[in-house]
Design a protein around this motif. Structure first.
Motif, PDB file in Angstrom:
ATOM      1  N   CYS A  39       0.832  -1.208   0.000  1.00 36.84           N
ATOM      2  CA  CYS A  39       0.000   0.000   0.000  1.00 36.84           C
ATOM      3  C   CYS A  39       0.870   1.263   0.000  1.00 36.84           C
ATOM      4  O   CYS A  39       0.628   2.198  -0.761  1.00 36.84           O
ATOM      5  N   CYS A  83      -3.692   1.617  -3.509  1.00 32.84           N
ATOM      6  CA  CYS A  83      -3.415   0.695  -2.412  1.00 32.84           C
ATOM      7  C   CYS A  83      -4.421  -0.456  -2.382  1.00 32.84           C
ATOM      8  O   CYS A  83      -4.053  -1.616  -2.178  1.00 32.84           O
ATOM      9  N   CYS A  87      -3.369  -4.361  -2.936  1.00 35.64           N
ATOM     10  CA  CYS A  87      -3.285  -5.071  -1.655  1.00 35.64           C
ATOM     11  C   CYS A  87      -3.553  -6.571  -1.872  1.00 35.64           C
ATOM     12  O   CYS A  87      -4.590  -6.944  -2.410  1.00 35.64           O
TER      13      CYS A  87
END
Length: 148
Positions: A39, A83, A87
C-alpha cells in the motif's frame, strides 16, 4: 487459569483496536493487514506520509491511540485506490483511512493547518450532494476556502 495469567491477558488486550473496529468505517479489516508494505509503495504520496497505512495499522494493533489519532497521515489519502487495487488481501485501505480521519474529526483531533483536511471536507461535501464530484465547484471551493 491463574489470576496472574488472566491479568496478563487483560493487559495484552488492545482496546484501541476494538475502538477502531466499532467506530471506523471498515475498521474490522485492520487486523487483516499482513504488513507487506504494498500500500505504501503504491501510494503517490507515500514518501510524504509520517506513517504509511501499514504502519498506522500496526500502531492501531499496538494500542497507540494518541499517536494514530494525532497523525496527519489519514488526511493525506487522496482516494486514488492504488493501495486497494494492489493489496494482496484486498483490504479497503482508502475507506479505513477516511474512516480514521472522520473519527479523529468527530473527536476534535484534526491536525492544525492541514490543507488536505480542508480538501477532504470540501471533496466529500461536494460528492455527497450529487453523488459525484463537480470539478468546477471543487476547484472554486478550494480557491476561495480562505475567503477572497
Amino acid at each position: 487459569m491463574s489470576e496472574m495469567n488472566k491479568a496478563m491477558i487483560e493487559q495484552y488486550r488492545n482496546s484501541f483496536l476494538s475502538e477502531v473496529e466499532a467506530n471506523v468505517e471498515e475498521g474490522e479489516w485492520v487486523k487483516m493487514c499482513m504488513q507487506c508494505g504494498v500500500c505504501s509503495g503504491s501510494c503517490p504520496l507515500g514518501k510524504h506520509w509520517a506513517h504509511p497505512p501499514q504502519e498506522i495499522f500496526m500502531m492501531i494493533r499496538a494500542g497507540k491511540r494518541d499517536e494514530v489519532l494525532a497523525s496527519d497521515s489519514m488526511w493525506m489519502c487522496t482516494s486514488c485506490y492504488n493501495c486497494v487495487v494492489r493489496c494482496p488481501r484486498q483490504l479497503p485501505i482508502t475507506h479505513i483511512m477516511h474512516g480514521l480521519a472522520t473519527y479523529a474529526k468527530k473527536l476534535g483531533l484534526v491536525p492544525q493547518n492541514q490543507p488536505t483536511a480542508k480538501f477532504a471536507e470540501i471533496f466529500w461535501n461536494n460528492m455527497m450532494k450529487k453523488g459525484r464530484v463537480n470539478e468546477l465547484k471543487l476547484g472554486l471551493s478550494l480557491y476561495f476556502k480562505d475567503g477572497f
